[in-house]
Enzyme design. Structure first.
Site, short mmCIF file in Angstrom:
data_model
loop_
_atom_site.label_atom_id
_atom_site.label_comp_id
_atom_site.label_asym_id
_atom_site.label_seq_id
_atom_site.Cartn_x
_atom_site.Cartn_y
_atom_site.Cartn_z
N ASP A 90 1.04 -1.20 -0.12
CA ASP A 90 -0.11 0.07 0.12
C ASP A 90 0.95 1.35 -0.24
O ASP A 90 1.88 1.26 0.42
CB ASP A 90 -0.89 0.01 1.12
CG ASP A 90 -2.24 0.98 0.91
OD1 ASP A 90 -2.28 1.77 -0.04
OD2 ASP A 90 -3.27 0.36 1.66
N ALA A 91 0.39 2.50 -0.32
CA ALA A 91 1.06 3.47 -0.53
C ALA A 91 1.79 3.98 0.69
O ALA A 91 0.91 4.30 1.72
CB ALA A 91 0.17 4.55 -1.11
#
Length: 945
Positions: free
Chosen positions: A243-244
């Site tokens: 995930d970012a």
């Protein structure tokens, strides 16, 4: 002499097996090229003719972030259709639009980050809109359908490559990057892993994305479950995309590792194959990877494993076979079929919760449509930009005629008076273009800036009347007469500039804070107050303006006027998906915001024929007693208004069903961070109270009869059959639901658990014979004593009906199963996390790599129970493996303490375990009770002698 044509590289040969092609290309890459491939934005390798590639294209309910696209209902609305076949067609349409958009804009990626299969365990979760259901079986059925649509049906080439979000046990936005979900083994296997497992096993999933949170004390990005579970469910190479910003969180927020090189290496070894961090700048992550290699934390073979998985996905997408890829030159965008499908999905997602006969509406009904969402078609963070738009008001105008429809939005109309006696004024924006946020597309819409081309607010003697909406929890919006919302751009000036509230940090919300005889106006996006000075109206840290709120009209006054003149009043209430309950922000209550409660009361007081239409991303606790009808739909995308009007008119018979329990009160909810669905009695599976509306509930304009339920066990299958007949006078869909219950369970089991369902269309008088082949494993539970699945022998009740509570038929099937065995504690001891019951306990990581331990969750004592422990002819010693400081107290069957063990001194760290022993005397079968005090970690209990 004739020039020789260079031989085709094996990786370019579509006749070779996929594995050989991947290995050939991998072998041609340099070490630096391999490293570069591990960032989200993998660069081109021109010398090999390999193009750039990026992971991650949002496509939750349509192509998101890249500009105009077909917008389907939110995911929770697709879940409410209970229709996998429909959802497959939605996925198919979305993937075709991805291909069509990519043909014009190569920023559009083919590795789509969808669907979200996190279970809707808790209705206050801010991202409730992104999931399908609280039930793992329904979630996996809908997610499997969507991924098959996204993948396409070609045996070799995938139209898009779906990545499931968010692995694992992720249902809170509050401190989401640092909280740990304590997930006991039964909940892990029976609940959280199950939705992922069944979707991956269906064969149309390219990978998963780990979530920001920790599970049992260990970040998901270094989870051993990726190898132990995920990669055993598929023969394909699954691509795990971070995930970012999550790789950086391992050090900066979670402090789980001391250095980024250690964190990056641990993630890669655990199974993360692509790092989403620092946007398009790959230098940080590639630098960390090189550092990890130099320190011996990684080998090139570790890199090869990750790169191989990415290349496998790229080959399946047809990247290296442009002449053979059947999807390469295809694509459909905003076609009539897609528009019709968006409407069909919106219609099927509508749930009729209550109806005293007022619906469907007669053609000549005079309708008042009122409420804050009556003329809105709201989008969420993962929506595309609308090409077409239909609000409830527009749908009713179209269906019933504008002359029969009266509208009142219900906003409070106000002016803001300064301490100097002037009023806030919105200047006329001469020649200003109408801009829609995100219409041009953006790889990261969080970076989109507010408009500065419009004139800032000023003050004058008359001021501008603003439409004020209080969305609850102190968040309000202010809208100018031209429809633009007051917003704050980077220069700090207030402007009427936004078409809707939105953005990663919403710049269109404010709070009125009492101050003396007036109010301060706080801008929530910046945390600053509005001030008025010589250089304009701005937000600042000093000299806040004290405003007097001058109310021209309360919203309930307009609502009451419209309602009194109508035959039926429809109140359209709900949420704005960017305010109070969204990614990064959980809700605090199930209650409808006070402003909307006022409007609902005003409508009901003026007209007893009041219909409430809730348009929301999550459930509300509303009192339906005095309402003639209640409907719910998620934000339904571009055709939402048309769909709602057709259901109200009876053109479409409602057949949506609730995908999660609607609770009656906040008091019915466990803590948001309590992930023990068994112990905390969460979801319809274990909830013991009376819900407002139960799981699977939804009414119709017709009636259905159920009959002929039969069930028989045949080998590894239970064959179930029953019939459903439309006993009414209109054609309609029924969602027939099949549940089970273990009659004499030896451990707490679900009150009822969904086995399967079928959505069928029936003409008046028609009957459908429904057959279900239920695998025997569907009746199993995770036996913590044996650390595996087990089907309990004996009676299992089968229940067929229209919801989990609306059961029409029952029968019982006898299953052979396997009898319960006592715990063999002499040979295996007790894994601390394998308890039967607990109170005040948190599961934590035994080491940073694998294993679980337990500890007291707070300053009070934690208690554990392990049922039916077999000590044989007798034991004389107990040994515990512990770390930290504190005490372990052991007793049998709730009796007096037999042993109290405590380290002589605290261990040097939380992962430095010591073995402590004490003498005890025990024989036969007993329940073991343990009490933990202090910050002590317990990993294992052994017995001997």
């Amino acid at each position: 002499m004739t020039a020789h044509t260079p031989p085709t590289a094996p990786f370019r040969d579509p006749q070779l097996p996929l594995a050989k092609r991947v290995d050939d290309l991998l072998g041609r890459l340099t070490l630096d090229e391999k490293i570069s491939f591990l960032h989200q934005f993998a660069p081109a390798v021109e010398r090999l003719g390999v193009a750039a590639f990026r992971t991650g294209q949002e496509a939750l309910h349509g192509v998101a972030w890249m500009g105009p696209a077909t917008v389907f209902p939110q995911a929770v609305g697709l879940g409410a259709t209970w229709n996998p076949e429909l959802v497959r067609r939605v996925g198919d349409a979305v993937s075709k639009e991805v291909r069509a958009m990519r043909a014009k804009d190569d920023r559009v990626g083919l590795n789509v980050w969808a669907p979200t299969v996190n279970l809707l365990r808790h209705p206050l979760w801010g991202r409730n809109e992104e999931g399908y259901s609280e039930d793992p079986k329904l979630t996996s059925a809908i997610a499997t359908a969507y991924t098959h649509g996204l993948r396409g049906d070609h045996p070799t080439y995938w139209r898009t490559a779906p990545v499931l979000k968010h692995w694992l046990a992720h249902n809170n936005e509050t401190d989401r990057a640092t909280t740990s979900s304590s997930v006991r083994p039964r909940v892990l296997h029976e609940y959280d892993l199950r939705a992922f497992r069944e979707t991956v096993e269906a064969g149309a999933v390219a990978g998963v994305m780990p979530a920001y949170n920790l599970v049992n004390g260990r970040p998901n990005h270094v989870s051993p479950y990726l190898a132990e579970h995920l990669r055993t469910w598929s023969d394909e190479d699954l691509l795990v995309c971070s995930d970012a910003g999550a790789p950086t969180n391992l050090v900066d927020a979670e402090h789980y590792f001391d250095t980024h090189e250690e964190a990056t290496a641990a993630s890669l070894v655990a199974g993360v194959d692509s790092f989403t961090d620092h946007g398009t700048d790959s230098s940080q992550m590639t630098g960390r990877l090189r550092g990890a290699l130099e320190r011996g934390l990684l080998t090139e073979a570790d890199l090869d494993t990750a790169v191989r998985r990415q290349l496998s996905v790229r080959f399946r997408l047809g990247e290296f076979d442009p002449d053979h890829d059947p999807h390469g030159a295809t694509g459909e965008f905003d076609t009539p079929a897609h528009r019709a499908l968006a409407q069909e999905a919106a219609e099927q997602a509508i749930v009729l919760l209550k109806n005293d006969g007022v619906l469907p509406l007669a053609r000549d009904t005079r309708i008042a449509v009122v409420g804050l969402l009556a003329d809105e078609c709201k989008l969420d963070w993962y929506s595309g930009t609308l090409i077409h738009r239909s609000t409830p008001l527009e749908g009713l105008y179209e269906r019933f005629g504008a002359e029969r429809v009266e509208f009142a939005e219900g906003v409070d109309r106000v002016r803001l008076k300064t301490s100097a006696g002037a009023f806030l004024h919105v200047p006329v924006a001469e020649g200003a273009a109408d801009e829609v946020r995100g219409a041009e597309g953006a790889l990261d819409p969080a970076l989109l800036a507010g408009r500065t081309d419009l004139p800032p607010l000023t003050t004058d003697a008359a001021g501008t009347e603003l439409a004020l909406v209080d969305w609850g929890e102190g968040a309000l919006t202010l809208r100018a007469p031209d429809g633009r919302y007051l917003s704050v751009a980077e220069d700090g000036c207030l402007r009427a500039s936004a078409d809707q509230p939105g953005g990663w940090v919403v710049q269109e919300t404010f709070r009125l804070e009492p101050h003396g005889d007036g109010h301060l106006l706080k801008h929530l996006g910046t945390g600053r107050h509005v001030c008025v000075s010589a250089d304009g109206v701005k937000v600042a840290d000093t000299d806040p303006e004290v405003f007097e709120l001058v109310v021209a009209e309360r919203g309930e006054e307009a609502v009451a006027r419209a309602a009194a003149a109508a035959d039926v009043v429809m109140v359209v209430a709900g949420n704005d998906p960017h305010i109070n309950g969204r990614e990064t922000e959980d809700r605090t209550t199930l209650c409808l915001p006070g402003h909307q409660e006022r409007l609902l009361r005003a409508a009901r007081a003026a007209n007893p024929a009041t219909v409430l239409a809730l348009v929301s991303a999550y459930p509300y606790a509303v009192d339906p007693a005095e309402l003639s009808a209640v409907l719910w739909t998620a934000h339904g995308g571009q055709a939402a208004g048309t769909a709602l009007a057709r259901v109200l008119a009876g053109d479409v018979c409602p057949a949506g069903r609730l995908p999660q329990t609607w609770y009656a009160d906040d008091a019915d909810l466990p803590g948001l961070l309590d992930y023990d669905v068994i112990g905390a009695h969460q979801t319809y599976l274990y909830f013991e109270g009376t819900p407002l509306f139960p799981f699977g509930h939804g009414l119709s304009y017709t009636s259905f009869a159920y009959g002929g339920l039969t069930a028989r066990a045949e080998g590894e299958t239970v064959r179930v059959s029953f019939s459903v007949t439309n006993t009414g006078d209109v054609t309609a869909d029924e969602v027939a639901q099949l549940y089970t219950r273990a009659v004499d369970a030896s451990v707490p089991r679900p009150r009822r658990a969904l086995l399967d369902h079928r959505r069928v269309t029936l003409a008046p008088g028609a009957t459908a014979e429904l057959d279900f082949d239920v695998p025997l494993g569907a009746f199993a539970f995770w036996d913590v004593a044996q650390d595996r699945w087990r089907v309990e022998p004996g009676a299992h009740e089968l229940l067929a009906g229209a919801s989990v509570e609306d059961v029409r038929l029952r029968t019982t099937v006898m299953l052979d199963g396997e009898p319960a065995l006592p715990r063999a504690v002499l040979t295996k001891g007790l894994a601390a996390a394998g308890f039967d019951e607990q109170s005040g306990i948190e599961i934590v990581d035994r080491t940073k790599v694998s294993g679980d331990a337990v500890t007291a969750a707070g300053p009070e004592t934690g208690e554990l129970v392990y049922r039916a422990c077999d000590f044989g002819r007798g034991v004389s010693q107990v040994t515990v493996e512990v770390a930290g400081e504190g005490t372990v107290e052991l007793s049998l069957d709730g009796g007096p303490a037999l042993a109290v063990l405590s380290p002589a001194a605290p261990t040097s760290g939380p992962y430095d375990y010591v073995a402590l022993s004490a003498s005890i005397a025990a024989a036969g079968v007993h329940d073991v009770h343990l009490r933990l005090r202090g910050p002590l970690r317990l990993a294992h209990v052994g017995f001997s002698g």
